[in-house]
Design a protein around this motif. Structure first.
Motif, PDB file in Angstrom:
ATOM      1  N   ASP A   1      54.045  43.823  34.037  1.00 55.90           N
ATOM      2  CA  ASP A   1      53.559  43.860  32.656  1.00 55.90           C
ATOM      3  C   ASP A   1      53.347  42.414  32.199  1.00 55.90           C
ATOM      4  O   ASP A   1      54.254  41.592  32.273  1.00 55.90           O
ATOM      5  N   GLY A   2      52.162  42.107  31.742  1.00 56.45           N
ATOM      6  CA  GLY A   2      51.836  40.731  31.386  1.00 56.45           C
ATOM      7  C   GLY A   2      51.327  39.914  32.558  1.00 56.45           C
ATOM      8  O   GLY A   2      51.018  38.734  32.392  1.00 56.45           O
ATOM      9  N   GLY A   3      51.230  40.526  33.756  1.00 57.77           N
ATOM     10  CA  GLY A   3      50.694  39.833  34.916  1.00 57.77           C
ATOM     11  C   GLY A   3      49.177  39.709  34.839  1.00 57.77           C
ATOM     12  O   GLY A   3      48.530  40.248  33.938  1.00 57.77           O
ATOM     13  N   ARG A   4      48.601  39.018  35.808  1.00 61.92           N
ATOM     14  CA  ARG A   4      47.157  38.804  35.848  1.00 61.92           C
ATOM     15  C   ARG A   4      46.623  39.111  37.246  1.00 61.92           C
ATOM     16  O   ARG A   4      47.287  38.865  38.255  1.00 61.92           O
ATOM     17  N   MET A   5      45.420  39.635  37.274  1.00 63.85           N
ATOM     18  CA  MET A   5      44.737  39.943  38.532  1.00 63.85           C
ATOM     19  C   MET A   5      43.373  39.262  38.544  1.00 63.85           C
ATOM     20  O   MET A   5      42.646  39.294  37.549  1.00 63.85           O
ATOM     21  N   LEU A   6      43.025  38.639  39.655  1.00 59.47           N
ATOM     22  CA  LEU A   6      41.701  38.055  39.856  1.00 59.47           C
ATOM     23  C   LEU A   6      40.991  38.829  40.965  1.00 59.47           C
ATOM     24  O   LEU A   6      41.535  38.991  42.061  1.00 59.47           O
ATOM     25  N   VAL A   7      39.798  39.305  40.667  1.00 59.69           N
ATOM     26  CA  VAL A   7      39.006  40.043  41.651  1.00 59.69           C
ATOM     27  C   VAL A   7      37.745  39.240  41.946  1.00 59.69           C
ATOM     28  O   VAL A   7      37.004  38.868  41.023  1.00 59.69           O
ATOM     29  N   VAL A   8      37.505  38.969  43.225  1.00 63.18           N
ATOM     30  CA  VAL A   8      36.323  38.230  43.673  1.00 63.18           C
ATOM     31  C   VAL A   8      35.459  39.186  44.483  1.00 63.18           C
ATOM     32  O   VAL A   8      35.924  39.778  45.462  1.00 63.18           O
TER      33      VAL A   8
ATOM     34  N   GLY B   1      29.560  45.617  52.272  1.00 58.47           N
ATOM     35  CA  GLY B   1      30.172  46.209  51.097  1.00 58.47           C
ATOM     36  C   GLY B   1      29.221  46.282  49.921  1.00 58.47           C
ATOM     37  O   GLY B   1      28.031  45.980  50.013  1.00 58.47           O
ATOM     38  N   HIS B   2      29.788  46.690  48.793  1.00 52.68           N
ATOM     39  CA  HIS B   2      28.999  46.948  47.592  1.00 52.68           C
ATOM     40  C   HIS B   2      29.069  45.759  46.647  1.00 52.68           C
ATOM     41  O   HIS B   2      30.156  45.421  46.163  1.00 52.68           O
ATOM     42  N   PRO B   3      27.947  45.095  46.350  1.00 49.26           N
ATOM     43  CA  PRO B   3      27.977  43.964  45.410  1.00 49.26           C
ATOM     44  C   PRO B   3      28.039  44.449  43.964  1.00 49.26           C
ATOM     45  O   PRO B   3      27.633  45.576  43.654  1.00 49.26           O
ATOM     46  N   TYR B   4      28.510  43.583  43.081  1.00 50.05           N
ATOM     47  CA  TYR B   4      28.641  43.907  41.664  1.00 50.05           C
ATOM     48  C   TYR B   4      28.112  42.746  40.823  1.00 50.05           C
ATOM     49  O   TYR B   4      28.191  41.586  41.239  1.00 50.05           O
TER      50      TYR B   4
ATOM     51  N   GLN C   1      29.349  44.830  35.685  1.00 49.84           N
ATOM     52  CA  GLN C   1      29.728  46.051  36.403  1.00 49.84           C
ATOM     53  C   GLN C   1      31.189  45.998  36.831  1.00 49.84           C
ATOM     54  O   GLN C   1      31.909  46.991  36.741  1.00 49.84           O
ATOM     55  N   LEU C   2      31.615  44.837  37.311  1.00 50.28           N
ATOM     56  CA  LEU C   2      33.001  44.697  37.742  1.00 50.28           C
ATOM     57  C   LEU C   2      33.955  44.860  36.558  1.00 50.28           C
ATOM     58  O   LEU C   2      34.977  45.537  36.662  1.00 50.28           O
TER      59      LEU C   2
ATOM     60  N   LEU D   1      34.213  48.502  35.734  1.00 47.87           N
ATOM     61  CA  LEU D   1      35.024  49.208  36.726  1.00 47.87           C
ATOM     62  C   LEU D   1      36.507  48.987  36.464  1.00 47.87           C
ATOM     63  O   LEU D   1      37.310  49.928  36.510  1.00 47.87           O
ATOM     64  N   LEU D   2      36.890  47.765  36.172  1.00 46.43           N
ATOM     65  CA  LEU D   2      38.294  47.468  35.900  1.00 46.43           C
ATOM     66  C   LEU D   2      38.751  48.155  34.623  1.00 46.43           C
ATOM     67  O   LEU D   2      39.860  48.695  34.551  1.00 46.43           O
ATOM     68  N   ARG D   3      37.901  48.151  33.607  1.00 46.87           N
ATOM     69  CA  ARG D   3      38.252  48.791  32.343  1.00 46.87           C
ATOM     70  C   ARG D   3      38.469  50.295  32.529  1.00 46.87           C
ATOM     71  O   ARG D   3      39.332  50.898  31.881  1.00 46.87           O
TER      72      ARG D   3
END
Length: 254
Positions: free
Chosen positions: A124-131, A150-153, A157-158, A161-163
Motif C-alpha cells: 500500500d503506497g508502493g509504486r509500479m513502473l511498466v515499460v 508482443g503487443h505495443p501500447y 492505452q497503457l 489498461l492499468l486503471r
C-alpha cells in the motif's frame, strides 16, 4: 510470446543494447531518484535496469517468467534471480515497495492475472513502473529490437489498461528516440537525439513508460437487519386451498 532470455542477454551485451540500457536507466532514475531502504523487484527481463538500485535499496530481486527463461544474476555476487510464473509470484502480499515490469506485459497472454498479481504483492503506497513498446515508435517495427515481439501500447492505452486493473496512473514518460541501429556514428549521438526527441517528436519514442500506484477501496458497512417476528402457519395433511394460510392466535376469554 516471450523473447528468450538468452536473446535478451545477447542484445544488451551488444553496443546498441548498452546504449539502450543507459538511456532507459536514466529515464527510470528520473522517476525513481531515491529507493533507500525499499524493496525493489523486477518482473520480466529487468536486470539491465536494476543494478543502479542494488547498493541503495534494502533488497533487489529479479523475477523472470517461465516462458522466457532465467539466467543467474548478478555474476559477481549471490544469485538474486528466480524463475516464476508471472501469474503466481512467490512473494507475500504487500511485500514490494517498487515493482519494475520490463519485457513482460506486452508478451504475456494473461495480462489481467499478471496485473492482479502485481497488485497483490505491491505494498500500500508502493509504486509500479511498466515499460512497453510504444505503438507509434520504430522499436516496435524492427525485428532486431527486443521490443518487437508482443503487443505495443500508446501511453494512453497503457494508462487505461492499468486503471481497469485497480491501479492509478501517476506519471507517464517516453524514451528511446534513436532507431535500433548498429551504426556507431548514430549510437554516439544517442544522448543528443534523446534530448531532441523529448522536445520535438515524443510520440515516436521507442517505449512508453507509466508509473502507477495501487487503488485502495474503503469497505462500506452494511446496515444491521433486525429479525422480524414470525407468524404461525397452519399446515394440513390434506392439501386444500386453506392450507398454508396465516392463522391468527386464539382469543382468550376474560
Amino acid at each position: 510470446m516471450f523473447t528468450d532470455v538468452v536473446d535478451l542477454r545477447d542484445f544488451y551485451a551488444e553496443t546498441v543494447g548498452q546504449v539502450t540500457q543507459r538511456l532507459l536507466r536514466a529515464q527510470l532514475r528520473e522517476l525513481w531518484p531515491d529507493v533507500r531502504g525499499l524493496r525493489v523487484v523486477g518482473l520480466g527481463y529487468a536486470v539491465p535496469f536494476l543494478r543502479p538500485f542494488m547498493d541503495e535499496a534494502e533488497r533487489v530481486l529479479a523475477l523472470m517468467p517461465a516462458a522466457q527463461g532465467v539466467l543467474p544474476w548478478p555474476n559477481e555476487r549471490a544469485n538474486l534471480a528466480a524463475l516464476v510464473e508471472e501469474i503466481d509470484l512467490p512473494l507475500p502480499d504487500r511485500s514490494v515497495d517498487r515493482l519494475l515490469i520490463v519485457h513482460a506485459l506486452e508478451c504475456s497472454e494473461q495480462i489481467r492475472p499478471l496485473l492482479r498479481e502485481a497488485w497483490r504483492v505491491l505494498a500500500d503506497g508502493g509504486r509500479m513502473l511498466v515499460v512497453v513498446p510504444n505503438r507509434t515508435g520504430l522499436w516496435a517495427q524492427f525485428d532486431r529490437s527486443p521490443f518487437y515481439l508482443g503487443h505495443p501500447y500508446s501511453a494512453r492505452q497503457l494508462a487505461a489498461l492499468l486503471r481497469a486493473n485497480m491501479f492509478t496512473p501517476l506519471r507517464a514518460a517516453r524514451a528511446l528516440y534513436l532507431p535500433p541501429t548498429r551504426s556507431r556514428l548514430l549510437l554516439s549521438a544517442a544522448p543528443t537525439v534523446e534530448r531532441m526527441g523529448r522536445r520535438l517528436f515524443s510520440r515516436f519514442a521507442g517505449v512508453a513508460i507509466v508509473e502507477a500506484g495501487k487503488q485502495i477501496y474503503a469497505g462500506v458497512a452494511q446496515p444491521t437487519v433486525m429479525a422480524r417476528p414470525r407468524l404461525r402457519v397452519a399446515h394440513s395433511r390434506n392439501p386444500s386451498p386453506a392450507a398454508g394460510r396465516v392463522v391468527p392466535p386464539p382469543r382468550t376469554r376474560d
